[in-house]
Write a protein that holds these residues in place. Structure first.
Motif, PDB file in Angstrom:
ATOM      1  N   LYS A   1       0.827  -1.201   0.000  1.00 53.28           N
ATOM      2  CA  LYS A   1       0.000   0.000   0.000  1.00 53.28           C
ATOM      3  C   LYS A   1       0.865   1.256   0.000  1.00 53.28           C
ATOM      4  O   LYS A   1       0.600   2.213  -0.729  1.00 53.28           O
ATOM      5  N   THR A   2       1.906   1.248   0.822  1.00 54.11           N
ATOM      6  CA  THR A   2       2.821   2.392   0.860  1.00 54.11           C
ATOM      7  C   THR A   2       3.552   2.536  -0.467  1.00 54.11           C
ATOM      8  O   THR A   2       3.731   3.650  -0.981  1.00 54.11           O
ATOM      9  N   SER A   3       3.970   1.401  -1.035  1.00 52.26           N
ATOM     10  CA  SER A   3       4.654   1.438  -2.323  1.00 52.26           C
ATOM     11  C   SER A   3       3.745   1.987  -3.420  1.00 52.26           C
ATOM     12  O   SER A   3       4.178   2.754  -4.284  1.00 52.26           O
ATOM     13  N   THR A   4       2.461   1.611  -3.390  1.00 49.48           N
ATOM     14  CA  THR A   4       1.506   2.116  -4.377  1.00 49.48           C
ATOM     15  C   THR A   4       1.367   3.628  -4.278  1.00 49.48           C
ATOM     16  O   THR A   4       1.363   4.343  -5.286  1.00 49.48           O
ATOM     17  N   LYS A   5       1.236   4.159  -3.058  1.00 48.45           N
ATOM     18  CA  LYS A   5       1.129   5.606  -2.870  1.00 48.45           C
ATOM     19  C   LYS A   5       2.379   6.324  -3.366  1.00 48.45           C
ATOM     20  O   LYS A   5       2.289   7.388  -3.996  1.00 48.45           O
ATOM     21  N   GLU A   6       3.548   5.752  -3.092  1.00 48.75           N
ATOM     22  CA  GLU A   6       4.792   6.385  -3.514  1.00 48.75           C
ATOM     23  C   GLU A   6       4.943   6.366  -5.035  1.00 48.75           C
ATOM     24  O   GLU A   6       5.459   7.321  -5.632  1.00 48.75           O
ATOM     25  N   ILE A   7       4.500   5.284  -5.689  1.00 52.72           N
ATOM     26  CA  ILE A   7       4.584   5.210  -7.150  1.00 52.72           C
ATOM     27  C   ILE A   7       3.646   6.230  -7.784  1.00 52.72           C
ATOM     28  O   ILE A   7       4.005   6.899  -8.767  1.00 52.72           O
ATOM     29  N   VAL A   8       2.441   6.376  -7.253  1.00 51.18           N
ATOM     30  CA  VAL A   8       1.497   7.378  -7.767  1.00 51.18           C
ATOM     31  C   VAL A   8       2.062   8.787  -7.563  1.00 51.18           C
ATOM     32  O   VAL A   8       1.963   9.646  -8.460  1.00 51.18           O
ATOM     33  N   ALA A   9       2.668   9.033  -6.408  1.00 49.90           N
ATOM     34  CA  ALA A   9       3.274  10.342  -6.153  1.00 49.90           C
ATOM     35  C   ALA A   9       4.451  10.589  -7.095  1.00 49.90           C
ATOM     36  O   ALA A   9       4.656  11.721  -7.574  1.00 49.90           O
ATOM     37  N   MET A  10       5.235   9.543  -7.376  1.00 49.56           N
ATOM     38  CA  MET A  10       6.345   9.661  -8.312  1.00 49.56           C
ATOM     39  C   MET A  10       5.835  10.010  -9.711  1.00 49.56           C
ATOM     40  O   MET A  10       6.405  10.856 -10.408  1.00 49.56           O
ATOM     41  N   TYR A  11       4.743   9.361 -10.114  1.00 49.25           N
ATOM     42  CA  TYR A  11       4.160   9.632 -11.427  1.00 49.25           C
ATOM     43  C   TYR A  11       3.686  11.081 -11.519  1.00 49.25           C
ATOM     44  O   TYR A  11       3.949  11.782 -12.506  1.00 49.25           O
ATOM     45  N   ALA A  12       2.993  11.564 -10.485  1.00 51.27           N
ATOM     46  CA  ALA A  12       2.502  12.939 -10.497  1.00 51.27           C
ATOM     47  C   ALA A  12       3.649  13.945 -10.518  1.00 51.27           C
ATOM     48  O   ALA A  12       3.583  14.965 -11.218  1.00 51.27           O
ATOM     49  N   SER A  13       4.713  13.657  -9.769  1.00 51.00           N
ATOM     50  CA  SER A  13       5.858  14.566  -9.717  1.00 51.00           C
ATOM     51  C   SER A  13       6.563  14.645 -11.068  1.00 51.00           C
ATOM     52  O   SER A  13       6.889  15.741 -11.554  1.00 51.00           O
ATOM     53  N   ARG A  14       6.795  13.493 -11.684  1.00 48.87           N
ATOM     54  CA  ARG A  14       7.498  13.496 -12.970  1.00 48.87           C
ATOM     55  C   ARG A  14       6.621  14.053 -14.084  1.00 48.87           C
ATOM     56  O   ARG A  14       7.121  14.649 -15.041  1.00 48.87           O
ATOM     57  N   LYS A  15       5.318  13.869 -13.975  1.00 55.74           N
ATOM     58  CA  LYS A  15       4.410  14.448 -14.963  1.00 55.74           C
ATOM     59  C   LYS A  15       4.435  15.971 -14.867  1.00 55.74           C
ATOM     60  O   LYS A  15       4.444  16.674 -15.897  1.00 55.74           O
ATOM     61  N   ALA A  16       4.451  16.495 -13.632  1.00 52.15           N
ATOM     62  CA  ALA A  16       4.527  17.945 -13.449  1.00 52.15           C
ATOM     63  C   ALA A  16       5.848  18.500 -13.963  1.00 52.15           C
ATOM     64  O   ALA A  16       5.887  19.577 -14.577  1.00 52.15           O
ATOM     65  N   GLN A  17       6.933  17.749 -13.738  1.00 50.17           N
ATOM     66  CA  GLN A  17       8.238  18.192 -14.231  1.00 50.17           C
ATOM     67  C   GLN A  17       8.281  18.166 -15.756  1.00 50.17           C
ATOM     68  O   GLN A  17       8.854  19.067 -16.386  1.00 50.17           O
ATOM     69  N   MET A  18       7.677  17.153 -16.361  1.00 50.49           N
ATOM     70  CA  MET A  18       7.629  17.070 -17.817  1.00 50.49           C
ATOM     71  C   MET A  18       6.832  18.239 -18.394  1.00 50.49           C
ATOM     72  O   MET A  18       7.240  18.844 -19.392  1.00 50.49           O
ATOM     73  N   LYS A  19       5.697  18.566 -17.778  1.00 48.77           N
ATOM     74  CA  LYS A  19       4.899  19.699 -18.238  1.00 48.77           C
ATOM     75  C   LYS A  19       5.676  20.999 -18.107  1.00 48.77           C
ATOM     76  O   LYS A  19       5.613  21.873 -18.993  1.00 48.77           O
ATOM     77  N   LYS A  20       6.433  21.142 -17.027  1.00 54.59           N
ATOM     78  CA  LYS A  20       7.242  22.342 -16.815  1.00 54.59           C
ATOM     79  C   LYS A  20       8.310  22.470 -17.884  1.00 54.59           C
ATOM     80  O   LYS A  20       8.546  23.572 -18.420  1.00 54.59           O
ATOM     81  N   ASN A  21       8.970  21.357 -18.233  1.00 52.96           N
ATOM     82  CA  ASN A  21      10.016  21.397 -19.257  1.00 52.96           C
ATOM     83  C   ASN A  21       9.449  21.749 -20.629  1.00 52.96           C
ATOM     84  O   ASN A  21      10.036  22.537 -21.378  1.00 52.96           O
ATOM     85  N   PHE A  22       8.307  21.159 -20.969  1.00 55.01           N
ATOM     86  CA  PHE A  22       7.675  21.472 -22.245  1.00 55.01           C
ATOM     87  C   PHE A  22       7.262  22.944 -22.304  1.00 55.01           C
ATOM     88  O   PHE A  22       7.375  23.589 -23.346  1.00 55.01           O
ATOM     89  N   GLY A  23       6.779  23.482 -21.172  1.00 53.39           N
ATOM     90  CA  GLY A  23       6.357  24.878 -21.155  1.00 53.39           C
ATOM     91  C   GLY A  23       7.516  25.849 -21.255  1.00 53.39           C
ATOM     92  O   GLY A  23       7.402  26.917 -21.874  1.00 53.39           O
ATOM     93  N   GLN A  24       8.669  25.511 -20.653  1.00 56.10           N
ATOM     94  CA  GLN A  24       9.820  26.407 -20.682  1.00 56.10           C
ATOM     95  C   GLN A  24      10.515  26.393 -22.041  1.00 56.10           C
ATOM     96  O   GLN A  24      10.853  27.442 -22.586  1.00 56.10           O
TER      97      GLN A  24
END
Length: 335
Positions: free
Chosen positions: A144-167
């Motif tokens: 359960k903890t691993s699932t939460k961390e993987i979802v958080a990792m996905y959201a973080s990297r998705k936000a970083q990808m959006k930031k890079n595309f925008g810059q």
């Protein structure tokens, strides 16, 4: 005749550095450095470091600055604390103690599950926990903890990808593929972006993996438009898709909607937006050619299945191979 007491006294004097000759000038080796050096047999006044092998007459000064000794001392400082330690050279070449942090261990474990396409239950399996125990890593978390961390990792990297595309605001080339899962019959659509980053390196990245209801052109165009809008992508060079009628319809609808971002959204008003996948075309050509020899292929496949369906038939085939002096006796079956 020597008494037992005199023998013990002499042995004690020799252990303290006083020889049998009775030379009282040799002082008792009480300093801690004598546990880490060895006296030379031919010269009692000189000794040898047990870590670097250097010979010296004053071990105290050497031990306090010996890199090999300091590394050994640091490594043994964590002995028995069940934490993994690694001796790592720093920028100056000195050996220092490096310990894997718990955050790095959790992140790497989650990446192992993702990259290895392992089930989430792997994190709780005895084999993984036994491995972490033997190599003295941190205790693994629950699924359960691993699932939460993987979802958080996905959201973080998705936000970083959006930031890079925008810059960077670079123009992207996209590839789209849709397929049906063999066991669940569910349809999935994946969108991959190809671009040159700020360091002038060619990169490719999956920007969307989505379950779709059907393979209609309107559905494909809508998923593609929503994906680009979510990541704030406003410039596209071309889109590569399979040679299918629905993809042609999807590209026309996508072109009409995406042109609303401005004249710079597409190159030459999207005249060369739709690119048909050359690999898919080659596959169609090969399949069409195999249809000409389909009867021969089916006959060979049936013969192989007949031989492999029984142990006695397989043994008989191997016997014929040995007696006939054939160089190949296996029966591979294509899948």
């Amino acid at each position: 005749m020597e008494t037992l007491g005199s023998n013990r006294k002499r042995n004690g004097r020799e252990e303290d550095g006083i020889g049998s000759s009775g030379l009282g000038s040799r002082k008792k080796t009480r300093s801690f450095v004598w546990k880490h050096v060895t006296r030379l047999k031919d010269n009692y006044d000189r000794c040898k470091c047990r870590y670097c092998g250097k010979e010296m007459s004053c071990p105290t000064k050497h031990i306090l600055g010996c890199k090999a000794f300091l590394a050994w001392k640091a490594a043994n400082a964590f002995k028995g604390k069940s934490k993994q330690t690694v001796l790592t050279p720093d920028e100056e070449g000195n050996l220092t103690l490096y310990r894997v942090s718990e955050d790095v261990f959790k992140e790497t474990s989650n990446e192992l599950i993702i990259l290895g396409e392992l089930p989430l239950a792997f994190i709780e399996r005895f084999a993984w926990r036994n491995f972490c125990l033997k190599v003295q890593l941190h205790t693994p978390v629950c699924r359960k903890t691993s699932t939460k961390e993987i979802v958080a990792m996905y959201a973080s990297r998705k936000a970083q990808m959006k930031k890079n595309f925008g810059q960077n605001k670079q123009r992207l080339s996209l590839t789209i593929d849709i397929w049906v899962a063999p066991y669940t019959s569910a349809s999935y659509m994946v969108i991959t972006a190809h671009f040159v980053d700020a360091s002038w390196k060619l990169r490719k990245m999956i920007i969307r993996f989505k379950n779709v209801d059907d393979h209609k052109g309107s559905t494909i165009a809508k998923v593609l438009i929503d994906c680009l809008a979510e990541l704030d992508i406003r410039r596209v060079l071309c889109i590569t898709v399979d040679n299918a009628t629905t993809n042609t319809s999807a590209m026309k609808k996508f072109k009409e909607k995406f042109m609303s971002h401005g004249e710079d959204a597409l190159v030459l008003n999207g005249e060369f937006l739709h690119v048909r996948c050359a690999t898919h075309i080659l596959i169609l050509i090969v399949k069409e050619g195999l249809n000409e020899i389909d009867d021969s292929v089916i006959a060979i496949r049936n013969a192989i299945q007949y031989v492999r369906s029984s142990t006695n038939r397989l043994k008989s085939f191997e016997f014929r191979v040995e007696t006939g002096k054939m160089t190949r006796g296996s029966l591979p079956l294509d899948v």
